[in-house]
Write a protein that holds these residues in place. Structure first.
Motif, PDB file in Angstrom:
ATOM      1  N   ASP A 391       0.840  -1.198   0.000  1.00 39.80           N
ATOM      2  CA  ASP A 391       0.000   0.000   0.000  1.00 39.80           C
ATOM      3  C   ASP A 391       0.880   1.255   0.000  1.00 39.80           C
ATOM      4  OD1 ASP A 391      -2.149   1.700   0.174  1.00 39.80           O
ATOM      5  OD2 ASP A 391      -2.730   1.163   2.223  1.00 39.80           O
ATOM      6  N   ILE A 392       1.834   1.301   0.919  1.00 37.92           N
ATOM      7  CA  ILE A 392       2.669   2.509   1.018  1.00 37.92           C
ATOM      8  C   ILE A 392       3.594   2.625  -0.202  1.00 37.92           C
ATOM      9  CG2 ILE A 392       4.401   3.730   2.410  1.00 37.92           C
ATOM     10  CD1 ILE A 392       3.141   2.398   4.882  1.00 37.92           C
ATOM     11  N   THR A 393       4.098   1.491  -0.690  1.00 36.37           N
ATOM     12  CA  THR A 393       4.966   1.525  -1.877  1.00 36.37           C
ATOM     13  C   THR A 393       4.210   2.086  -3.084  1.00 36.37           C
ATOM     14  OG1 THR A 393       6.216  -0.354  -1.040  1.00 36.37           O
ATOM     15  CG2 THR A 393       6.401   0.082  -3.400  1.00 36.37           C
ATOM     16  N   ILE A 394       2.966   1.628  -3.264  1.00 32.36           N
ATOM     17  CA  ILE A 394       2.167   2.144  -4.394  1.00 32.36           C
ATOM     18  C   ILE A 394       1.930   3.652  -4.214  1.00 32.36           C
ATOM     19  CG2 ILE A 394      -0.099   2.070  -5.509  1.00 32.36           C
ATOM     20  CD1 ILE A 394      -0.191  -0.951  -4.913  1.00 32.36           C
ATOM     21  N   GLN A 402      -2.365   6.753  -6.252  1.00 34.46           N
ATOM     22  CA  GLN A 402      -2.926   5.398  -6.223  1.00 34.46           C
ATOM     23  C   GLN A 402      -2.591   4.761  -4.873  1.00 34.46           C
ATOM     24  OE1 GLN A 402      -4.403   4.239  -9.265  1.00 34.46           O
ATOM     25  NE2 GLN A 402      -3.965   6.300  -9.998  1.00 34.46           N
ATOM     26  N   SER A 403      -3.246   3.644  -4.607  1.00 36.88           N
ATOM     27  CA  SER A 403      -2.974   2.937  -3.355  1.00 36.88           C
ATOM     28  C   SER A 403      -3.432   1.489  -3.502  1.00 36.88           C
ATOM     29  CB  SER A 403      -3.731   3.596  -2.197  1.00 36.88           C
ATOM     30  OG  SER A 403      -5.118   3.365  -2.380  1.00 36.88           O
ATOM     31  N   LEU A 404      -3.291   0.713  -2.433  1.00 31.27           N
ATOM     32  CA  LEU A 404      -3.801  -0.668  -2.466  1.00 31.27           C
ATOM     33  C   LEU A 404      -5.321  -0.660  -2.629  1.00 31.27           C
ATOM     34  CD1 LEU A 404      -2.812  -3.645  -2.177  1.00 31.27           C
ATOM     35  CD2 LEU A 404      -3.341  -3.485   0.254  1.00 31.27           C
ATOM     36  N   ASP A 405      -5.967   0.396  -2.152  1.00 31.15           N
ATOM     37  CA  ASP A 405      -7.425   0.521  -2.342  1.00 31.15           C
ATOM     38  C   ASP A 405      -7.763   0.452  -3.842  1.00 31.15           C
ATOM     39  OD1 ASP A 405      -6.914   1.243   0.278  1.00 31.15           O
ATOM     40  OD2 ASP A 405      -8.185   3.037   0.282  1.00 31.15           O
ATOM     41  N   THR A 406      -6.946   1.166  -4.660  1.00 32.09           N
ATOM     42  CA  THR A 406      -7.180   1.171  -6.108  1.00 32.09           C
ATOM     43  C   THR A 406      -7.066  -0.243  -6.662  1.00 32.09           C
ATOM     44  OG1 THR A 406      -5.662   3.079  -5.987  1.00 32.09           O
ATOM     45  CG2 THR A 406      -6.584   2.535  -8.156  1.00 32.09           C
ATOM     46  N   LEU A 407      -6.016  -0.949  -6.216  1.00 33.04           N
ATOM     47  CA  LEU A 407      -5.782  -2.321  -6.672  1.00 33.04           C
ATOM     48  C   LEU A 407      -6.986  -3.208  -6.333  1.00 33.04           C
ATOM     49  CD1 LEU A 407      -4.010  -4.796  -7.533  1.00 33.04           C
ATOM     50  CD2 LEU A 407      -3.009  -4.736  -5.278  1.00 33.04           C
ATOM     51  N   MET A 408      -7.491  -3.102  -5.089  1.00 37.09           N
ATOM     52  CA  MET A 408      -8.615  -3.949  -4.673  1.00 37.09           C
ATOM     53  C   MET A 408      -9.874  -3.641  -5.495  1.00 37.09           C
ATOM     54  SD  MET A 408      -7.189  -5.918  -2.676  1.00 37.09           S
ATOM     55  CE  MET A 408      -8.626  -6.927  -2.326  1.00 37.09           C
ATOM     56  N   CYS A 409     -10.093  -2.353  -5.766  1.00 39.13           N
ATOM     57  CA  CYS A 409     -11.280  -1.987  -6.554  1.00 39.13           C
ATOM     58  C   CYS A 409     -11.165  -2.519  -7.981  1.00 39.13           C
ATOM     59  CB  CYS A 409     -11.491  -0.474  -6.540  1.00 39.13           C
ATOM     60  SG  CYS A 409     -12.048   0.069  -4.915  1.00 39.13           S
ATOM     61  N   ARG A 410      -9.926  -2.503  -8.519  1.00 45.69           N
ATOM     62  CA  ARG A 410      -9.741  -3.071  -9.868  1.00 45.69           C
ATOM     63  C   ARG A 410     -10.001  -4.574  -9.843  1.00 45.69           C
ATOM     64  NH1 ARG A 410      -4.697  -1.219 -13.479  1.00 45.69           N
ATOM     65  NH2 ARG A 410      -5.309  -3.169 -14.493  1.00 45.69           N
ATOM     66  N   LEU A 411      -9.499  -5.246  -8.806  1.00 54.51           N
ATOM     67  CA  LEU A 411      -9.739  -6.699  -8.708  1.00 54.51           C
ATOM     68  C   LEU A 411     -11.227  -6.997  -8.627  1.00 54.51           C
ATOM     69  CD1 LEU A 411      -6.897  -7.843  -6.272  1.00 54.51           C
ATOM     70  CD2 LEU A 411      -7.219  -8.600  -8.638  1.00 54.51           C
TER      71      LEU A 411
END
Ligand code: ZN
Length: 601
Positions: A391-394, A402-411
Motif C-alpha cells: 500500500d505505502i509503496t504504491i 494510487q494505493s492498495l485501495d485502487t488495486l482492490m477496486c480493480r480486482l
C-alpha cells in the motif's frame, strides 16, 4: 435435486439426511462428500462422520458400493434414486457440524452429498424440525434462499447449484436476533449460546463497518440479506466466510454488555473478526483464485495467493475499524504494532516464504506442531504486512495518486464482479500497473523470499515511527512499553504454559538460550537454581538475572528428571513499537490522513 435434513437424535448428535436424485447416471450414480470446506485449507474427511447410509429407487433397495474414503456408487436404477444417511455432528467449530439438545448447526460440506454430474442442477432443501419436545421453540437461521419457508422457520429453501448449497451454513435453535440495514439490504446478527449482549451497540458498530467496506468497493454484491451467525462460548475465537453470511465463534466476554464503557480489547478483536469476514464477501468469495473456480473439494487445492486473500483481508480488517471511526488512529497503531510483533517474534519467517506458506497451508499452517514457530510464517500476519508495505509503496511510486485501495477496486471490477478467477501472479501484475512500474524486486524479496519488510522506512512516509524493543515479559504483545521497571527481563527464547508441577515448555524458539541449554518442548520445569517455579512467578524470576548469568534448571522430560545449565542472553529486540511522528511535515500528515481516512485528533 432435492434434500431434506432433520436434527434427528439430538443427544446422540445425529442428523438424518435424504438426497433424491432424479434420472441417476445410467452407469451407476456416484455421490461423495467434500474432504474440505472452502476457506479452511485442511483435509477434514467429512465423510468419516456418515454413520449409516442406504439407497432405494421406487421403493426397491439399491446396493451402494464405497469406492474411496468419501465416495459411493449406486447400482444402476431407473426412476428417482433416494439416498438416506445419518451424520454424526459433534465438532465445536465453524467448519463442520455440531448438535446437542440445545441447538443444531451445520455446513453443507458436512451433510449434503454431491451427486456427480448433477452439481449444476438447482437444489431444494427441506430443513425439518426435530421431533423432540425440548426443541419445539427452535428456529432456523441461514442466508439460503427461502422457497416456501417463512424467514426464521423450518421449511423449504433452495440454491442454484451444489456449490451454492454448501455455502450457506445453518443454525437451528433458540437464538437471539438483531437486525440493521445497509445499502438497502437487511443484515442480521444471530447469537447462539449463553450471553448478555448490548445488541443495539453491536448493530450500530457493525453497520458502520459494513458501510465502510461497501463504500470501499463501491457496492454490496447483490443478495437478499446478509447473516452473521455468532456462536458464544466461554473461550473461543474463529470465523469462516461465506458468500452471503459468515459463521463466527467468540468468547462471551468479547461481546459488548449493557453499560459497557470504552471498547475492550476483546470487543475490538471481535469487531476485527466481523470486519475480516465481511471483507471476504468481496475478497475470496468473489475475487477468488482461478484454481478455486470451481472448487475441487475432494483433495488439496493449491495456490500461492493466500497472502492476498487472507493477508490483504487481515490488513484491511483493523484498518477499517479505524477508517469507520470504531477505534482511534492511536488504537489502530497499537493493533498494527501487535500484528507486526507476531511477525517479528516468528523465527519461521526466515525459513519459509509467505508464498510457500500459502502453497503448503494444507500440511503446515493448518497442522502446526511444537516446531511451527521456527518453521512456518503466517500468510495472515506477514501477508497483512506485505499488504501494508505494498500500500505505502504504491502510494510512494504513484506520488500519492494510487494505493492498495485502487488495486482492490480493480480486482473487484475486473475479476470478482465478472465471476472471473484470478490467475496466479495476476495480482502482482496489476499492482505493478497501479504503481506505474515493476514490483518484481518487492515481491521476490517479501512474498517469494524471506526478507523482513522495511517498515521503518515505509511507515515514515506516512508519519509513523517504527522501532523494535526488547520484551518486558514472555507475554508482551508489543506496542508501547508502559512498564519501564520491567526492562531487565531476560528472555529464555521459549513459550511456556502453566502446569500443576511448575511451568511447561510449549515451544522452543530456534537459536535462543533455552535451545542452547538443551530444553525441549514438553519439558516441565520444576525448579530454577533449586527453587520451585510457578507460571505466575516465572517472568519476575527471570527479571532477577542478567545477560551472562548461569542458571540451573531442573525439569522432567517424560518421567525422567534432567538438569539443564542455561546461560542467559540479552533478549532479542522483537517487540514492535509504533508511534505517530509528532513533528511530521504537512505533506506527511496529509498522506497519513489519506491512509487512515481520518483527521488526526
Ligand atoms: Zn480470512
Amino acid at each position: 435435486m432435492h434434500y431434506s435434513i432433520t436434527p434427528y437424535k439430538l443427544a446422540a448428535h445425529l442428523f438424518k439426511v435424504t438426497c433424491s436424485i432424479p434420472n441417476p447416471d445410467i452407469e451407476g450414480q456416484v455421490v461423495s462428500l467434500p474432504a474440505w470446506i472452502p476457506g479452511s485449507y485442511m483435509i477434514r474427511e467429512f465423510a468419516k462422520n456418515i454413520v449409516t447410509i442406504s439407497a432405494s429407487c421406487e421403493g426397491q433397495a439399491v446396493p451402494l458400493t464405497k469406492t474411496d474414503k468419501s465416495t459411493w456408487r449406486a447400482d444402476r436404477c431407473e426412476g428417482t434414486l433416494d439416498i438416506e444417511y445419518q451424520v454424526y455432528a459433534w465438532d465445536l467449530s465453524v467448519r463442520s457440524a455440531h448438535m446437542d439438545t440445545r441447538h443444531a448447526y451445520f455446513n453443507g460440506t458436512s451433510v449434503f452429498l454431491k451427486a456427480h454430474g448433477k452439481d449444476e442442477l438447482p437444489v431444494t432443501v427441506d430443513i425439518l424440525a426435530p421431533s423432540e419436545g425440548t426443541a419445539k421453540e427452535w428456529r432456523v437461521a441461514t442466508s439460503m434462499t427461502m422457497a416456501g419457508a417463512t424467514q426464521w422457520e423450518f421449511g423449504r429453501y433452495s440454491a442454484n447449484s451444489y456449490d451454492e448449497l454448501i455455502d450457506h451454513p445453518v443454525e437451528i435453535g433458540e437464538f437471539e436476533l438483531a437486525s440493521f440495514e445497509v445499502s438497502g439490504t437487511p443484515h442480521h446478527v444471530v447469537i447462539s449460546g449463553k450471553h448478555n449482549t448490548d445488541t443495539v451497540r453491536l448493530c450500530k458498530d457493525l453497520k458502520e463497518i459494513c458501510e465502510a467496506e461497501i463504500a470501499f468497493f463501491g457496492e454490496l454484491p447483490s443478495m437478499d440479506r446478509y447473516v452473521f451467525l455468532v456462536w458464544v462460548v466461554g473461550d473461543g475465537y474463529g470465523g469462516l466466510e461465506h458468500r452471503e453470511s459468515c459463521s463466527l465463534i467468540c468468547s462471551r466476554g468479547d461481546l459488548p454488555w449493557p453499560g459497557m464503557g470504552e471498547l475492550t480489547d476483546g470487543y475490538k478483536s471481535f469487531l476485527g473478526l466481523c470486519s475480516h469476514e465481511y471483507f471476504h464477501t468481496w475478497n475470496v468469495k468473489r475475487i477468488k483464485p482461478a484454481g478455486f473456480i470451481p472448487y475441487e473439494l475432494s483433495s488439496e487445492s493449491y495456490t500461492r495467493q493466500l497472502w492476498a486473500f487472507e493477508g490483504i483481508t487481515s490488513y484491511y480488517d483493523d484498518l477499517i475499524l479505524a477508517r469507520s471511526g470504531r477505534i482511534s488512529s492511536k488504537e489502530y497503531l497499537t493493533l498494527l504494532a501487535r500484528t507486526s510483533t507476531r511477525v517479528w517474534m516468528g523465527k519461521g519467517r526466515a525459513s519459509q516464504s509467505v508464498a510457500d506458506s500459502s502453497f503448503d497451508a494444507w500440511t503446515k499452517f493448518y497442522k502446526q506442531d511444537e516446531n511451527a514457530p521456527n518453521a512456518i510464517v503466517s500468510y495472515y500476519t506477514k501477508g497483512s504486512l506485505i499488504a501494508l508495505a505494498l500500500d505505502i509503496t504504491i502510494r510512494q511510486l504513484s506520488c500519492d495518486t494510487q494505493s492498495l485501495d485502487t488495486l482492490m477496486c480493480r480486482l473487484w471490477l475486473e475479476y470478482g464482479k465478472q465471476g472471473i478467477g484470478v490467475p496466479e501472479g495476476e495480482i502482482e501484475r496489476i499492482a505493478a500497473d497501479v504503481a506505474g512500474q515493476s514490483l518484481d524486486v518487492f515481491f521476490d524479496s517479501y512474498l517469494y523470499g524471506t526478507d523482513d519488510l522495511p517498515l521503518e522506512e515505509l511507515l515514515a512516509y506516512v508519519g509513523v515511527a517504527f522501532s523494535l524493543r526488547a520484551p518486558l515479559s514472555e507475554g508482551d504483545k508489543g506496542g508501547s512499553a508502559t512498564d519501564a521497571a520491567s526492562s531487565a527481563y531476560c528472555d529464555l527464547g521459549m513459550r511456556t504454559v502453566s502446569d500443576s508441577m511448575g511451568v511447561k515448555v510449549a515451544n522452543i524458539f530456534s537459536g535462543g538460550a533455552a535451545e542452547k541449554g538443551g530444553l525441549s518442548s514438553g519439558d516441565i520445569i520444576i525448579a530454577v537454581d533449586a527453587l520451585k517455579v510457578t507460571k505466575s512467578g516465572f517472568d519476575d524470576l527471570l527479571r532477577q538475572y542478567s545477560p551472562g548469568d548461569q542458571m540451573t534448571i531442573h525439569g522432567f522430560r517424560r518421567d525422567e528428571l534432567i538438569e539443564f545449565s542455561v546461560c542467559l542472553e540479552e533478549s532479542e529486540r522483537n517487540r514492535v513499537e509504533l508511534t505517530f511522528i509528532s513533528d511530521a511535515d504537512e505533506q506527511t500528515i496529509a498522506r497519513r490522513e489519506d491512509w487512515l481516512k481520518s483527521e488526526m485528533v
